[in-house]
Enzyme design. Structure first.
Site, PDB file in Angstrom:
ATOM      1  N   LYS A 116      28.271  11.727 121.538  1.00 53.38           N
ATOM      2  CA  LYS A 116      26.965  11.394 121.702  1.00 53.38           C
ATOM      3  C   LYS A 116      26.677  10.617 122.843  1.00 53.38           C
ATOM      4  O   LYS A 116      27.685   9.988 123.429  1.00 53.38           O
ATOM      5  CB  LYS A 116      26.561  10.286 120.424  1.00 53.38           C
ATOM      6  CG  LYS A 116      26.759  10.882 119.130  1.00 53.38           C
ATOM      7  CD  LYS A 116      26.485   9.708 118.073  1.00 53.38           C
ATOM      8  CE  LYS A 116      26.387  10.195 116.559  1.00 53.38           C
ATOM      9  NZ  LYS A 116      25.263  10.980 116.279  1.00 53.38           N
TER      10      LYS A 116
ATOM     11  N   ARG B 140      28.033  16.188 106.994  1.00 54.18           N
ATOM     12  CA  ARG B 140      27.737  17.376 105.726  1.00 54.18           C
ATOM     13  C   ARG B 140      29.257  17.812 105.413  1.00 54.18           C
ATOM     14  O   ARG B 140      29.526  18.327 104.236  1.00 54.18           O
ATOM     15  CB  ARG B 140      26.965  18.114 106.182  1.00 54.18           C
ATOM     16  CG  ARG B 140      27.295  18.892 107.306  1.00 54.18           C
ATOM     17  CD  ARG B 140      26.188  19.829 107.865  1.00 54.18           C
ATOM     18  NE  ARG B 140      25.297  18.665 108.621  1.00 54.18           N
ATOM     19  CZ  ARG B 140      24.025  19.036 109.177  1.00 54.18           C
ATOM     20  NH1 ARG B 140      23.913  20.281 109.277  1.00 54.18           N
ATOM     21  NH2 ARG B 140      23.358  18.133 109.680  1.00 54.18           N
TER      22      ARG B 140
END
Length: 460
Positions: free
Chosen positions: A240, A314
């Site tokens: 990120k 996820r």
């Protein structure tokens, strides 16, 4: 920090709650000197506005709290909670004509206004205390406030003090407190016991990945809660930018939310069998980090192509959900700070949820409105299934194109569950600005709505 009501029977000053539209009528029934004082103070009964009433000895003899108009109340939850911070020290009792739901909101808001995250610095907390109003379940509201405080504390604690080890400690402490059974699978044991995606996400960290498992209760319907416990998310090899990494201590907000809800359930002694599963990991970077275009085989046997290592939540949830689904609980819920797409769609204050069960959806919507814990149903839109099918594997963890990111993430999770009552929350878990009963920082979302709807949906 006190999140409890004043002792029953305590001497209390009156706190008159007055609508802006009814201020003139209310004033007409007050003594002339009091009318003059309130008018001279410029009090207009705006939402959360406080006017102290002087006594003969100069000390406060009471106070008036503005409730605003219907329009201003619709724009601000817990608007009356500001009184807890604006009133002087002492014990106060509401004098009101509020509806039961509005009264409960006011009382809970007062408790939550007292929350302070003071682990690292001493912060001033409200000194005004409230006598529990007649007609509310004080013990229930105190249990809810305590559960919410746990959620906030866990999210607010930085990753240096809230990594997988510390999240495990908090998890086990909660289990011990309520006599729950607990177990932990750590490190390479995850591979041995078939949790390959939890292991893959967390293996690059110096702090071992793990799966936390808690069981409580021996009778009633089975409710299983699964919370994303990514204690810090660098993004992995798809790292990120710094602006996106700044709030990643909150990426375990799903775990914090289900632990807060679990505490509420256990403290209230609900007649159900509760299971809590938390995959606790840190998404870090090292030589053994998972790579873009790696293909992982999940617990369920489905293969997953990794097209972005920053879509890791996820993955850990998928293995935990597959385990939860093997028992076929009466209600299966996952909570996760999963996608930025959910924030783009609904903003920070409104928590989207997904379910195929219309009864669950209706019950959640009704419960959320009653307890002022806003949620919004989003669709498991089956036509988008093709977006998560890369061709080279069964599933793609990060579909290209950027469309419907929250929906495709939810569809990904649904592939690991057979249970028709599965419900997924894509929460934010963070209060970006100061608001009544919600200090900036970590915040629970969806837990109070779930607690309220459980009796109807789980058949309690």
């Amino acid at each position: 920090m006190s999140l409890a009501f004043a002792p029953a029977g305590a001497a209390a000053l009156p706190l008159y709650i007055v609508d802006a539209d009814g201020l003139a009528d209310w004033l007409s029934d007050r003594p002339a000197a009091e009318q003059a004082w309130i008018k001279g103070a410029g009090f207009e009964a705006k939402l959360g506005e406080v006017c102290l009433l002087p006594g003969a000895d100069g000390a406060p003899a009471g106070a008036v709290l503005g409730r605003g108009t219907a329009q201003t109340r619709a724009r601000s939850r817990f608007g009356l909670a500001r009184a807890a911070s604006r009133l002087p020290a002492g014990t106060w009792a509401m004098v009101h004509d509020l509806s039961p739901d509005d009264l409960e909101e006011a009382a809970l808001g007062w408790l939550l206004e007292g929350y302070r995250f003071d682990r690292y610095a001493k912060l001033p907390a409200p000194k005004a205390r409230l006598v529990a109003p007649d007609g509310i379940d004080a013990a229930r509201l105190e249990a809810i406030a305590a559960g919410e405080a746990l959620t906030r504390d866990l999210i607010n604690t930085p990753a240096s003090d809230m990594g997988p080890d510390e999240l495990e400690e908090a998890f086990l402490a909660l289990a011990r407190r309520f006599g729950a059974q607990s177990s932990v699978i750590r490190g390479d044991d995850l591979l041995a016991q078939n949790f390959p995606m939890i292991h893959a996400v967390g293996r690059a960290s110096a702090r071992a990945p793990r799966l936390l498992d808690m069981r409580w209760g021996h009778e009633g319907p089975m409710v299983t809660l699964v919370g994303k416990g990514v204690c810090f998310d660098t993004g992995g090899l798809d790292i990120k930018p710094s602006a996106s990494m700044g709030l990643m201590k909150k990426d375990m907000g799903g775990a914090a939310a289900v632990l807060g809800l679990a505490q509420m359930i256990m403290a209230l002694g609900l007649r159900l069998r509760l299971r809590v599963l938390i995959p606790a990991v840190e998404n870090a970077i090292a030589g053994n980090a998972m790579r873009p275009q790696d293909i992982l085989t999940s617990r369920k046997g489905l293969t997953v192509e990794i097209n972005n290592t920053d879509a890791e939540g996820r993955l850990v949830l998928a293995d935990a959900l597959a385990l939860a689904d093997e028992e076929d609980p009466d209600l299966l819920v996952s909570m996760a700070t999963l996608t930025g797409a959910a924030r783009v769609a609904l903003g920070p204050d409104l928590a989207p949820f997904y379910t195929d069960d219309d009864d669950v959806a209706q019950a959640l919507g009704t419960a959320a409105a009653r307890v002022r814990d806003p949620v919004w149903r989003m669709p498991f839109w089956t036509p988008y299934e093709t977006m998560i099918e890369p061709g080279i594997a069964d599933l793609d963890n990060a579909p290209k194109g950027g469309f419907a990111g929250s929906i495709t993430a939810a569809l990904f999770l649904r592939r690991f569950v057979r249970n028709p009552r599965y419900t997924h929350f894509d929460i934010y878990g963070w209060q970006p600005s100061d608001a009544p009963a919600r200090a900036p920082g970590g915040v629970g979302q969806g837990a109070r709505a779930l607690l309220e709807m459980l009796p109807k949906v789980a058949g309690l």
